[in-house]
Write an enzyme that holds these catalytic residues in place. Structure first.
Site, short mmCIF file in Angstrom:
data_model
loop_
_atom_site.label_atom_id
_atom_site.label_comp_id
_atom_site.label_asym_id
_atom_site.label_seq_id
_atom_site.Cartn_x
_atom_site.Cartn_y
_atom_site.Cartn_z
N ASP A 166 0.84 -1.18 0.00
CA ASP A 166 0.00 0.00 0.00
C ASP A 166 0.88 1.25 0.00
O ASP A 166 1.84 1.34 0.77
CB ASP A 166 -0.89 -0.02 1.25
CG ASP A 166 -1.87 1.13 1.29
OD1 ASP A 166 -2.76 1.18 0.43
OD2 ASP A 166 -1.74 1.98 2.19
N GLU A 186 1.52 0.29 -4.97
CA GLU A 186 1.06 1.57 -5.51
C GLU A 186 2.29 2.47 -5.67
O GLU A 186 2.92 2.81 -4.67
CB GLU A 186 0.06 2.22 -4.58
CG GLU A 186 -1.26 1.46 -4.47
CD GLU A 186 -2.21 2.14 -3.50
OE1 GLU A 186 -3.28 2.60 -3.94
OE2 GLU A 186 -1.88 2.20 -2.30
#
Length: 631
Positions: free
Chosen positions: A316, A345
């Site tokens: 994340d 990400e």
């Protein structure tokens, strides 16, 4: 060698905060040298002594099953690396983790893969997937993924990896009040190295959540499905109550010194001369560059890999972490199994405490070998920009999206036919190989695909919605990146238009299983599209030079992207494969090399056995649909 300012060599401390034997349990803690440290076992407190750079307490006797917590300067916590906890993760528990192994666990193993390009990722949340399934025996639990209906669905769809949203112990769901049915995605970490109790059948028993998580992994592995864990090391639920802060204040976080900006005549300014960097958008960001934070992250992924047989990790906000830490994680996992897949990400949610050139941003992926990032280029080219739900992409008729879609199709690598000046967000290729790019059109974040199409295409009909949905996924699954889909898309899932459903109720987030009967053509198309990719290596070449050699784009009108995979690409059984993605509202005629072709995809139907033939040097493609042919 990484050395902390206090002199501790980070690699010498593995965060084994509790080491159990029947004769003695040893407790260790990384805390300030001037702290007062102890460990409370049951109702008895044991002082910890400073040994070198860590605090240690050795407690005689068999403590198995006993709860404990550390006390640092009066503040209690289970420590930063608890491996077993009680309800709500307030206290850690002394366990022999071998006692939590399900029958046959010693023969369970991670699944091999020849190339990351062979992986097909299905992102899911435990509650979403099973809470509304009528025949689920354990709805919303880890064990739901051991049940035949769940395994059968995943196998029928054809995915070979499930990306499970955060499944460690998180803070937003009260495990003592599960009857409240409070929902959360789980991006609020508390104990990073213990499964979440609300997904177990008994959050009060520390062994249950561990055993049931392993049973889930075991069942998926038996079905040939990998398990990818969503990890959220970039921030904690909060600061004041975080285990990091309660053991070693301010060490694990990036701090901004505002002293040079303040008026020192102002008491308020002096008190606020320090603030916490918030590149995560969650009130704090962790400092991966700190030797012990880096070591924590490395040991954490190793723990999940070794203890739970995890096949991969999704980071994340990877753009919050520094490049050196991400590469150190890759290196550490390579020593265990180089086939473990890592992606994340490639952005942050705000300005970080380190400059962008030092961070795991998408633009820096070339500096992180064998780590992948999501492509917002292909995502937004298809559906529209992330910052405006009502603005369409090429699916809704937006102009000038073709080059961005092409960039996604080649896997974010440099390709001689792509004009990077026309690509959204990136003006130069960022992937070294196509397996460093995650191809997707929707995920848990933002609107799901159906809702986005409804919001961005005024007056869209149900038939048009289905056509555009299938077209979008055809672009994803015929791209050279690693394909990624949100669970329920194969059921034409919607979330009632909710943009950010992180704490919306089950009524918004649950999968509507009745759509299997309502829209059978959607599941059938997804299933056959995935099968097409798996059966034909031309769609997953996995190597940049091969993509540049064998994938060529074909001239096409606005709103259309067409390409050919030529000359038995990747030793495919088909000589030439032509894919035409027509997002326009009109039928389009495309010039193709002269030949006789078999049609395998047309008008929302896929059949590798053939749907007819095309002869000549032109092909007509229906509006808002894909056509795939081969010779």
């Amino acid at each position: 060698m990484l050395t902390m300012s206090i002199g501790l060599q980070a690699q010498d401390f593995r965060f084994d905060e509790m080491t159990y034997t029947p004769e003695q349990t040893t407790f260790k803690l990384f805390a300030p040298a001037d702290a007062k440290c102890g460990v409370v076992v049951g109702d008895e407190t044991f002082d910890m002594q400073r040994r070198g750079d860590i605090w240690v307490a050795e407690v005689k006797g068999d403590l198995k099953g006993r709860f404990y917590e550390f006390v640092v300067n009066g503040k209690t916590s289970p420590g930063v690396f608890a491996k077993a906890v009680g309800v709500n993760g307030k206290k850690a528990c002394v366990l022999d983790l071998r006692d939590t192994d399900p029958e046959g666990w010693e023969s369970d193993h991670r699944l091999p893969t020849q190339s990351y390009a062979d992986i097909i990722v299905y992102e899911m949340h435990h509650r979403d997937f099973s809470i509304a399934r009528k025949d689920a025996r354990h709805p919303g639990k880890f064990l739901a993924l051991t049940e035949p209906w769940a395994i059968d669905h995943l196998k029928a769809l054809g995915v070979n990896a499930v990306h499970i949203l955060p499944s460690y112990d998180f803070g937003s769901v009260d495990e003592t009040r599960l009857e409240d049915n409070k929902y959360n995605w789980g991006y609020d970490p508390v104990n990073y190295n213990v499964p979440e109790g609300s997904y177990s059948t008994d959050p009060y028993d520390p062994a249950t959540r561990i055993r049931e998580f392993k049973q889930m992994v075991q069942a998926l592995h038996k079905a040939g499905i990998r398990v990818i864990l969503d990890v959220v090391y970039n921030h904690t639920y909060d600061i004041d109550h975080s285990n990091f802060q309660r053991t070693y204040p301010d060490y694990y976080y990036r701090i901004i010194d505002n002293s040079d900006k303040t008026n020192h005549n102002s008491q308020f300014s002096i008190l606020n001369s320090k603030s916490y960097s918030n590149g995560s958008g969650c009130g704090n960001e962790t400092a991966s560059e700190q030797p012990m934070m880096r070591r924590f992250m490395i040991e954490s992924v190793k723990h999940w890999t070794n203890e739970y047989h995890i096949d991969g990790f999704r980071f994340d906000l990877m753009g919050v972490h520094d490049i050196a830490t991400m590469n150190a994680i890759r290196e550490a996992l390579d020593e265990i199994d180089p086939q473990i897949f890592i992606y994340g990400e490639g952005w942050s949610a705000g300005s970080c405490g380190l400059p962008n050139e030092q961070l795991g941003m998408k633009a820096n992926i070339s500096q992180m070998p064998r780590i992948a990032a999501f492509s917002d280029e292909i995502r937004d080219a298809l559906r529209g920009p992330f910052d405006n739900d009502t603005k369409p992409g090429i699916l809704g008729g937006a102009p000038n999206m073709e080059e961005s879609l092409k960039f996604g199709i080649v896997g974010a690598i440099a390709h001689p036919q792509i004009d990077m000046s026309k690509v959204n967000y990136s003006k130069q290729a960022w992937a070294t190989d196509p397996t460093q790019m995650m191809a997707y059109v929707s995920c848990h974040d933002d609107m799901c695909l159906v809702d986005r199409l409804k919001a961005s295409v005024p007056g869209i009909t149900q038939a048009e919605l289905i056509r555009l949905d299938l077209l979008a996924q055809t672009a994803v699954f015929t791209s050279q990146g690693v394909p990624f889909m949100l669970s329920g898309e194969e059921l034409l899932r919607d979330k009632k238009g909710v943009h950010n459903s992180y704490e919306s109720p089950d009524s918004i987030n649950h999968l509507e299983w009745s759509n299997m009967e309502r829209y059978p053509q959607v599941f059938e198309y997804y299933k056959n599209l995935i099968s097409l990719r798996k059966n034909h290596p031309a769609f997953r070449l996995g190597n940049a030079e091969m993509v540049r050699r064998y994938l060529e784009f074909i001239d096409a009108p606005a709103g259309v992207v067409a390409f050919r995979l030529k000359d038995y690409a990747g030793s495919d059984s088909w000589r030439n494969i032509i894919v035409v993605l027509n997002a326009s509202a009109q039928k389009q005629a495309i010039d193709i090399p002269q030949g006789k072709y078999t049609v395998v995809c047309r008008d929302g139907v896929i059949s590798e056995k053939g749907l007819g033939t095309v002869k000549g040097k032109k092909i007509k493609v229906s509006p808002q649909s894909a056509t795939i042919i081969h010779d």
